[in-house]
Write a protein that holds these residues in place. Sequence first.
Motif, short mmCIF file in Angstrom:
data_model
loop_
_atom_site.label_atom_id
_atom_site.label_comp_id
_atom_site.label_asym_id
_atom_site.label_seq_id
_atom_site.Cartn_x
_atom_site.Cartn_y
_atom_site.Cartn_z
N ILE A 72 0.84 -1.21 0.00
CA ILE A 72 0.00 0.00 0.00
C ILE A 72 0.87 1.25 0.00
O ILE A 72 0.58 2.21 -0.71
CB ILE A 72 -0.97 -0.02 1.21
CG1 ILE A 72 -2.03 -1.09 0.98
CG2 ILE A 72 -1.61 1.34 1.42
CD1 ILE A 72 -2.92 -1.36 2.16
N SER A 73 1.95 1.23 0.77
CA SER A 73 2.88 2.37 0.77
C SER A 73 3.50 2.58 -0.60
O SER A 73 3.64 3.71 -1.06
CB SER A 73 3.99 2.17 1.81
OG SER A 73 3.46 2.22 3.11
N ASP A 74 3.86 1.48 -1.28
CA ASP A 74 4.44 1.58 -2.62
C ASP A 74 3.44 2.14 -3.62
O ASP A 74 3.78 3.01 -4.42
CB ASP A 74 4.93 0.21 -3.10
CG ASP A 74 6.18 -0.26 -2.38
OD1 ASP A 74 6.83 0.58 -1.69
OD2 ASP A 74 6.50 -1.46 -2.48
N VAL A 75 2.21 1.65 -3.56
CA VAL A 75 1.18 2.08 -4.53
C VAL A 75 0.80 3.55 -4.31
O VAL A 75 0.65 4.29 -5.27
CB VAL A 75 -0.07 1.17 -4.43
CG1 VAL A 75 -1.24 1.75 -5.18
CG2 VAL A 75 0.26 -0.22 -4.95
N THR A 76 0.66 3.94 -3.04
CA THR A 76 0.22 5.31 -2.75
C THR A 76 1.37 6.31 -2.70
O THR A 76 1.14 7.51 -2.77
CB THR A 76 -0.52 5.37 -1.41
OG1 THR A 76 0.37 5.00 -0.36
CG2 THR A 76 -1.75 4.48 -1.41
N GLY A 77 2.61 5.80 -2.56
CA GLY A 77 3.75 6.70 -2.42
C GLY A 77 3.82 7.33 -1.04
O GLY A 77 4.54 8.31 -0.84
N SER A 78 3.06 6.80 -0.10
CA SER A 78 3.02 7.36 1.25
C SER A 78 3.22 6.25 2.28
O SER A 78 2.41 5.32 2.34
CB SER A 78 1.67 8.05 1.49
OG SER A 78 1.46 8.30 2.86
N ILE A 79 4.26 6.38 3.07
CA ILE A 79 4.48 5.37 4.11
C ILE A 79 3.37 5.44 5.16
O ILE A 79 2.99 4.44 5.75
CB ILE A 79 5.87 5.51 4.75
CG1 ILE A 79 6.20 4.25 5.55
CG2 ILE A 79 5.96 6.75 5.61
CD1 ILE A 79 7.65 4.08 5.87
N GLU A 80 2.80 6.63 5.36
CA GLU A 80 1.72 6.78 6.32
C GLU A 80 0.51 5.93 5.95
O GLU A 80 -0.13 5.33 6.81
CB GLU A 80 1.30 8.25 6.43
CG GLU A 80 0.26 8.49 7.50
CD GLU A 80 -0.13 9.95 7.64
OE1 GLU A 80 -1.09 10.22 8.38
OE2 GLU A 80 0.50 10.81 7.00
N ALA A 81 0.21 5.86 4.66
CA ALA A 81 -0.92 5.02 4.22
C ALA A 81 -0.69 3.57 4.60
O ALA A 81 -1.62 2.88 5.04
CB ALA A 81 -1.11 5.16 2.71
N GLY A 82 0.52 3.09 4.44
CA GLY A 82 0.85 1.72 4.84
C GLY A 82 0.75 1.51 6.33
O GLY A 82 0.31 0.47 6.80
#
Length: 116
Positions: A72-82
């Motif tokens: 999820i972090s890779d797809v969204t570009g946001s570690i917070e999302a992961g």
Amino acid sequence: MLGTLPVLLYPGPVAMLLSAILFGGSFMAGPTSITIVAQRQLSPASWTAAISLLTVGFAFGQTIGPILAGAISDVTGSIEAGFWVSPLLLAIAACVNLLQRPPVPAESPALAGKSS
């Protein structure tokens, strides 16, 4: 679940300490709840197999969670999302656990047919 939230809501050293205390103080809740659910839902003869199977499921979740969070972090570009994957999955698990009900005890053969 609550142990994951401080660092997500209020990043900083105090939040990290609070998160570590909450999470560290509750890490045995998973295996303990697995044992309690098995004991409440199954006959004693089934406990060992059920606890083994539930422990494998718990371990599977412990393996898949970080992989899913990373994806999820890779797809969204946001570690917070992961990072939000943990509290969301744990909240879902808590809701599923609330649906667990103890089985209705079987009527005793000695009492069968007697009325009060």
